[in-house]
Design an enzyme around this catalytic site. Structure first.
Site: not given
Length: 363
Positions: A74-77, A100
């Protein structure tokens, strides 16, 4: 980057390595965090490193002895994983990669959570973005109260058995959720979590109530995210002053929340004074303190600049005295919550896991 930042006195002592919980995996006491790789959307206040900037940070971390890099889908999609994979290139096997799964990666009804569907899809997508055939540590990013734990643990077990994942861990679970997951794995003879990734710092020591004791009791390693409290413990934030321009708080970042400003600023004052005594930054002292706590395996650090990263990496060299640790314990101490204050009255029969929480309150 200056030559001093790359190879000067900051790295006078070799990096230390610790077992990740009761597993056989050894990881550096400092982990490189990558939330600032890409830095789009909600992650933009953390940083916006491109591939070249990421490669320079990776090189700096590896020179210091770091062997674990942490990211998340989910970090910057997904962009953080893509940049990490591109920046590592042929050097991928020289480091361990942790990522993750759990967060939303699309608008579909099955694009989030810890169902078998989303875990398998998430792992395959992360492998493609990271340009690798395996994930060294695959972590569930948050609790999913709607998916049976048996389904989650069996899906993770399948990934380990397939060779696509080496170890599994949890992140942001409560104590009871973590114990239920460990029990479920025991019951069904599946892979168990070897670690948990949690928020833990001098700014808020909530983790000592349940998460640190359960790690000691169950043999889990602790990876700490945001050990400088989103920059709050860096020494840049002082009592009666506005957030400095260019910092996360100045740009509206609100994690972690601050519930007791007086205690926070008292803690910062102590960090600054101790740092001056060692000739180092308050941030380095804050990191050294958390690294000295029970069950802590590694601190995840990231930075907007290479100078900030070099300073954070050097925390592995700093050893605080018993008096300094006690002073920081005292200034940041939080009131005991029930049933802990009641158990303090029976302190004649403390176990090791309980001592981690109650000993600082014994006076």
């Amino acid at each position: 980057m200056s030559q001093e930042a790359r190879s000067g006195p900051a790295y006078a002592r070799p990096m230390q390595y610790r077992q990740l919980g009761s597993s056989g995996l050894r990881v550096s006491t400092i982990t490189l965090g990558t939330m600032g790789f890409g830095g789009t959307g909600w992650a933009s206040p953390i940083g916006n490193l491109d591939v070249d900037g990421a490669r320079r940070q990776i090189d700096l971390a590896r020179e210091a002895g770091v062997n674990l890099i942490d990211t998340a889908d989910v970090y910057s999609n997904g962009l953080s994983e893509e940049i990490l994979g591109e920046a590592l290139g042929k050097n991928r096997d020289d480091v361990l990669i942790a990522t993750k799964v759990r967060g939303g990666m699309g608008d579909g009804p099955n694009d989030a959570g810890l169902s078998r569907h989303h875990i398998i899809e998430g792992a395959e997508a992360s492998l493609r973005r990271l340009k690798t055939d395996h994930i060294d540590l695959y972590q569930v990013h948050e609790w999913d109260g709607q998916t049976p734990l048996e389904e989650t643990m069996k899906a993770l077990d399948d990934l380990v058995r397939s060779g696509k994942v080496r170890y599994i861990g949890a992140s942001n679970y409560t104590g009871w959720q973590l114990m239920k997951a460990l029990w479920t794995a025991d019951k069904h003879h599946t892979e168990k979590f070897v670690s948990q990734q949690i928020y833990y710092s001098l700014q808020a020591r909530d983790a000592e109530n349940e998460l640190v004791p359960v790690s000691i009791d169950q043999g889990l390693g602790i990876l700490v995210w945001s050990p400088i409290a989103g920059g709050l413990l860096s020494g840049k934030y002082r009592r009666g002053q506005d957030a400095p321009e260019g910092t996360r708080r100045f740009e509206g970042w609100t994690e972690p929340p601050v519930h007791d400003e007086d205690r926070l600023y008292d803690t910062i004052d102590a960090l600054v004074e101790i740092g001056e005594g060692h000739g180092v930054s308050a941030a380095r002292v804050a990191l050294a303190y958390t690294l000295a706590k029970p069950a802590v395996t590694s601190l995840i650090v990231g930075a907007r600049t290479e100078e900030q990263l070099a300073d954070n990496l050097a925390a592995a060299d700093l050893e605080l005295s018993a008096d300094e640790l006690a002073r920081l314990d005292a200034v940041s101490l939080e009131p005991l919550r029930y049933p802990h204050w009641h158990q303090l009255n029976a302190a004649d029969r403390l176990g090791e896991s309980t001592k981690a929480l109650l000993t600082p309150h014994l006076g």
